[in-house]
Design an enzyme around this catalytic site. Structure first.
Site, mmCIF file in Angstrom:
data_model
loop_
_atom_site.group_PDB
_atom_site.id
_atom_site.type_symbol
_atom_site.label_atom_id
_atom_site.label_comp_id
_atom_site.label_asym_id
_atom_site.label_seq_id
_atom_site.Cartn_x
_atom_site.Cartn_y
_atom_site.Cartn_z
ATOM 1 N N PHE A 12 1.001 -1.420 0.072
ATOM 2 C CA PHE A 12 0.040 0.061 0.009
ATOM 3 C C PHE A 12 0.935 1.280 -0.230
ATOM 4 O O PHE A 12 1.848 1.357 0.580
ATOM 5 C CB PHE A 12 -1.189 0.020 1.229
ATOM 6 C CG PHE A 12 -1.777 0.947 1.124
ATOM 7 C CD1 PHE A 12 -3.095 0.638 0.380
ATOM 8 C CD2 PHE A 12 -1.761 2.034 1.827
ATOM 9 C CE1 PHE A 12 -4.029 1.721 0.376
ATOM 10 C CE2 PHE A 12 -2.752 3.070 1.887
ATOM 11 C CZ PHE A 12 -3.965 2.758 1.094
ATOM 12 N N ASP B 117 2.322 -5.852 8.048
ATOM 13 C CA ASP B 117 0.991 -5.001 8.396
ATOM 14 C C ASP B 117 -0.115 -6.109 8.163
ATOM 15 O O ASP B 117 -0.414 -6.697 7.171
ATOM 16 C CB ASP B 117 1.265 -4.058 7.053
ATOM 17 C CG ASP B 117 -0.032 -3.234 6.885
ATOM 18 O OD1 ASP B 117 -1.207 -3.710 7.197
ATOM 19 O OD2 ASP B 117 -0.021 -2.072 6.138
ATOM 20 N N TYR C 1 -10.506 -0.088 11.125
ATOM 21 C CA TYR C 1 -11.732 0.396 10.445
ATOM 22 C C TYR C 1 -12.330 -0.786 9.511
ATOM 23 O O TYR C 1 -13.151 -0.543 8.658
ATOM 24 C CB TYR C 1 -11.785 1.561 10.056
ATOM 25 C CG TYR C 1 -10.644 2.065 9.367
ATOM 26 C CD1 TYR C 1 -10.226 1.457 7.851
ATOM 27 C CD2 TYR C 1 -9.273 2.720 9.722
ATOM 28 C CE1 TYR C 1 -9.145 2.002 7.049
ATOM 29 C CE2 TYR C 1 -8.237 3.075 9.010
ATOM 30 C CZ TYR C 1 -8.385 2.530 7.703
ATOM 31 O OH TYR C 1 -7.021 2.809 7.002
ATOM 32 N N LYS C 2 -11.515 -1.736 9.127
ATOM 33 C CA LYS C 2 -11.968 -2.796 8.078
ATOM 34 C C LYS C 2 -12.691 -3.919 8.892
ATOM 35 O O LYS C 2 -13.771 -3.787 9.372
ATOM 36 C CB LYS C 2 -10.629 -3.193 7.371
ATOM 37 C CG LYS C 2 -9.941 -2.162 6.554
ATOM 38 C CD LYS C 2 -8.484 -2.746 5.796
ATOM 39 C CE LYS C 2 -7.881 -1.496 5.174
ATOM 40 N NZ LYS C 2 -8.336 -0.645 4.250
ATOM 41 N N ARG D 8 -12.803 -5.102 -6.663
ATOM 42 C CA ARG D 8 -12.549 -5.965 -5.358
ATOM 43 C C ARG D 8 -13.770 -6.231 -4.665
ATOM 44 O O ARG D 8 -14.692 -5.222 -4.427
ATOM 45 C CB ARG D 8 -11.608 -5.081 -4.163
ATOM 46 C CG ARG D 8 -10.127 -4.804 -4.837
ATOM 47 C CD ARG D 8 -9.130 -4.390 -3.808
ATOM 48 N NE ARG D 8 -9.925 -3.349 -2.826
ATOM 49 C CZ ARG D 8 -9.464 -3.044 -1.664
ATOM 50 N NH1 ARG D 8 -8.533 -3.365 -1.106
ATOM 51 N NH2 ARG D 8 -10.229 -2.077 -0.896
#
Length: 400
Positions: free
Chosen positions: A125, A194, A219-220, A370
């Site tokens: 990312f 990560d 938050y995922k 996705r």
């Protein structure tokens, strides 16, 4: 049996199906929990109490009486079992990017001072890469970007630290955390992982596999809310030597002494920086209630079943010769996270129409669709519907 009937049968025997009632959901098929998890239904009332009573009535007293001051460590201990960590190793606060910076600099400082290289996932990312590069400059090291499958061959006596993603955010590929961590240690380097796309979606095993440092967002799959604070894992064996590049007053051994010199706190607390962001932190604390009684093994079992079923439905409805979608996510369970990525030349137009039809996934330009599968609230009926709508949209969108 038709796929729709199979979906209904699978939903009827799903042991995690009752968890769906814990979330505020409508008729939309929400397959974007790998970007922002759904709202647990009880969180608004808990946040209202934090605002109206803890802040509005108790005010400054809430730092002690409501447990605000110790929230970063207390909530870290709630996240710990979800990533396979014993208590006392996770502190919550700051963003993932800030914690990546702390972890990479901290890892280099833990390593042999003669080591010159920081290996980073070449497809990481973007902000992880930015932070790692800055950390390398700050510590006088060199960034070595490589693909995860090249890490073993890139390791050497000059490797100080390695930063890798457990699950690739584009493709959903699950990387070999146990094997790569062992290889990194075999080379005498420090492993930093990560966990943004794995925590809350599959077992991680930080302690079991000897991970040194790890970071992740909340938050995922952890459903902590937009911009909810991230976390930093510091293995017990490294805590006394962990040297954060961002020493702040709340990571001081005696923060209220207001001393001009810095002395790091004991334990994972030394990963803190400034005043905790209490409103978002306590929203996360409330959101974590949905994990009570849930095992990561049951989550992983359903995740694989959902993604298998979605791939089967996509093949049945939109596959075959001339198919306009091609899976990027590996078929092997050992290499798959909890999302399915499909390559599609018309991806922007396709996702726009899917969202309009009530199937919410997301897009990674230029050509990746996705779909994130959150086992706590995604059902097999949702999965079949998403694949069916995808096929209809592909029939409507002109070939690029």
């Amino acid at each position: 049996m038709p796929l729709r009937e199979r979906a209904a049968a699978l939903d009827a025997t799903d042991e995690l199906a009752p968890a769906r009632t814990l979330f505020s959901l409508d008729e939309v098929v929400y397959l974007d929990g790998n970007s922002l998890g759904a709202l647990p239904a009880h969180v608004p009332a808990r946040v209202a109490d934090v605002v109206a009573r803890q802040w509005g009535e108790l005010r400054i007293r809430s730092w002690d009486e409501s447990g605000w001051w110790t929230a970063p460590e207390r909530i870290g201990d709630r996240i710990a079992p979800l990533v396979g960590a014993a208590p006392g190793q996770i502190v919550v606060g700051d963003s993932t990017s800030v914690n990546v910076f702390k972890a990479v600099v901290g890892a280099v400082r833990l390593a042999d001072p003669g080591r010159t290289d920081v290996i980073v996932d070449a497809a990481t990312f973007p902000s992880d890469g930015y932070m790692a590069e800055s950390a390398a400059r700050m510590t006088g090291r060199r960034i070595v970007p490589v693909r995860p499958d090249e890490v073993r061959s890139a390791l050497g006596p000059g490797t100080a630290a390695v930063l890798l993603n457990h699950v690739d955010y584009r493709s959903g590929r699950l990387h070999d955390l146990p094997g790569l961590t062992a290889a990194i240690h075999g080379a005498g380097a420090v492993a930093v992982w990560d966990l943004c796309h794995s925590a809350g979606a599959l077992p991680v095993g930080l302690d079991t596999h000897g991970v040194d440092l790890a970071v992740g967002c909340t938050y995922k799959y952890l459903n902590g809310g937009p911009g909810s604070p991230a976390y930093l894992y510091i293995a017990h064996r490294h805590q006394a030597a962990f040297d954060s590049p961002l020493p702040g007053w709340t990571s001081h051994r005696d923060p209220f002494a207001m001393a001009p010199g810095f002395t790091a706190a004991d334990g994972a607390t030394r990963g803190r920086v400034g005043t905790p962001d209490i409103l978002s932190m306590l929203a996360l604390d409330a959101a974590l209630d949905v994990w009570d009684g849930i095992t990561m093994e049951s989550v992983r079992k359903k995740s694989l079943a959902l993604t298998d079923f979605f791939l089967e439905c996509v093949e049945a409805y939109a596959g075959g010769p001339g198919s306009r979608v091609r899976p990027l996510t590996p078929a092997a369970h050992s290499e798959r996270g909890s999302q399915v990525a499909l390559r599609c030349a018309e991806a922007p137009a396709v996702m726009e129409r899917l969202v309009a039809r009530g199937v919410v996934g997301d897009l990674r330009r230029p050509d990746v669709l996705r779909f994130g599968f959150t086992p706590l609230y995604t059902g097999f009926g949702d999965t079949e519907r998403a694949a069916a709508e995808l096929a209809r949209v592909l029939d409507e969108v002109p070939v690029a």
